[in-house]
Design a protein around this motif. Structure first.
Motif: not given
Length: 434
Positions: A108-109, A114-116, A204-205, A229-232
């Motif tokens: 997740a981090v 690096y979302p790209e 932030t994901v 899951a609730a955090h994303i």
């Protein structure tokens, strides 16, 4: 064949299986050995199934398996460097991340940083904080005690509970432990993990995310997966029966199908006899259940949940629906008529409100896949996303549902157009009322 990628001065061992066009890199849990893991029953078959529509990349994080041994334990930054190094070595710019157990937090981090480079995020057996796995004891003392039995296969009782009574399987798992890491290296890694908390990072994901968990996971309680899951934002969440923590162990057919569909949008490798039907899918969820459970205490909350489940079954039967499963603090059901589905959701919401349980409800009509007692398909994911946009005590439906029940005496108020992560197009949503 095992190859090596250079991550700074460290050699990271990796393997590949399949030839794409999609790339999946598996982020290991706390124990790994890219070669000996193929001795684990079901592991190779699991990767082979994924490789039918993708190239699957597996690796050992530094300090474990066939990767270079190091002093101390790898930090989160170093683990992310290793992922980038392996992707670069294979020549992959963008891949789906399949994180397992300890590897979920780092996955997740990595996706947030690096979302790209990440197309999809699939996480199995996740937890936000390692310390949460030891609620009634000093975590450091638990880690020290566990290391007394490292290399004996004792961990198998929690990781592959369904095979823990097989002496041959336990002996093989004991060898897996010993080959993965020494007791000192494993102790250092766990003590470092006790300091990691990714709760502030998960919101932030922005990568399309699917979180998976087994209901009776013997190592990581299912509530930890639900909390992750609730955090994303907009993360999809699915539970499966069973107690095995290892993703490749136990009944994996539905799990594999959901991963494939989430990543490529459909199931090319599904069995020919899979039944497809048109249905209205209903998800419900108790609003703010975690806080309420903490306030009430486990015993009182359990009694209230039992009453909630009894009420759900009654309402669904009354409206000729089919209760698929409980999701812990909600339910999943299907109906062969959208009008009955909407009326059931409204009645259930009203009755639950009288019990002091505000519900969120989401409905969508589409083609579903029937897999034994479970269901899958885009319509299931869509209904879950609709529910996620619902306000407390609100029954939210997609345009398909509102169009199909025209003239049925139900009223629908517009709630705007929404984008659902991982699903194409914009979705018009409506709040239903009688």
């Amino acid at each position: 064949m095992t190859r090596y990628a250079m991550s700074g001065d460290v050699s990271v061992a990796y393997q590949t299986m399949g030839d794409g066009p999609i790339n999946i890199i598996a982020i290991p849990g706390i124990v790994s050995h890219v070669e000996f893991m193929h001795e684990m029953p079901g592991y190779t078959a699991f990767l082979q199934r994924l490789s039918k529509f993708s190239r699957v990349i597996t690796f050992d994080k530094r300090g474990q398996g066939l990767s270079d041994k190091i002093s101390g334990a790898p930090t989160l930054d170093e683990r992310m460097d290793d992922v980038r190094a392996v992707l670069d070595s294979v020549g992959v710019q963008r891949a789906a991340l399949l994180g397992f157990s300890e590897g979920c937090a780092m996955s997740a981090v990595f996706a947030a940083s690096y979302p790209e480079r990440v197309s999809h995020l699939v996480l199995f057996g996740a937890f936000v904080r390692y310390t949460e796995l030891f609620p009634d004891a000093d975590p450091q003392l638990v880690v020290q005690e566990r290391m007394k039995y490292w290399g004996t296969g004792a961990l198998m009782r929690e990781v592959m509970a369904s095979r823990a009574s097989d002496p041959e399987a336990v002996a093989k798992f004991a060898k897996f432990e010993r080959l993965s890491a020494s007791p000192g290296a494993m102790k250092a890694l766990q003590l470092l993990n006790l300091q990691i908390d990714v709760s502030d990072i998960l919101p932030t994901v922005r990568t399309p995310t699917l979180v998976l968990h087994r209901t009776n996971d013997a190592l990581v309680p299912v509530q930890k997966g639900r909390d992750f899951a609730a955090h994303i934002p907009d993360a999809a969440y699915t539970e499966y029966p069973g107690s095995d923590h290892a993703f490749w162990s136990g009944d994996v057919e539905a799990l594999l199908g959901d991963i494939e569909e989430f990543i490529i949008g459909h199931r090319e490798t599904e069995s020919a006899d899979l039944e497809r039907i048109l249905a209205t899918v209903m998800f419900t969820d108790i609003v703010d259940s975690t806080r309420r459970a903490a306030e009430m205490g486990d015993q009182n909350w359990r009694r209230l949940l039992d009453e909630h489940d009894r009420l759900a079954r009654l309402m669904i039967e009354r409206h000729r629906g089919n209760l698929i499963k409980s999701t812990g603090d909600g339910i999943l059901a299907t109906f062969d008529g959208p009008g009955r589905a909407v009326r059931c959701a409204l009645a259930f919401s009203a009755a639950a409100r009288q019990m002091g349980l505000p519900l969120r409800s989401g409905l969508h009509t589409g083609e579903i896949e029937v897999r034994g007692r479970d269901i899958g398909g885009i319509a299931v994911h869509a209904a879950s996303r609709v529910m996620a946009n619902s306000a407390p005590d609100e029954v939210l439906v997609s345009r398909v549902v509102s169009d199909l029940v025209a003239g049925a005496g139900l009223r629908f108020d517009q709630r705007g157009a929404h984008e659902f992560k991982g699903l194409p197009g914009r979705w018009d949503l409506f709040a239903a009322s009688a």
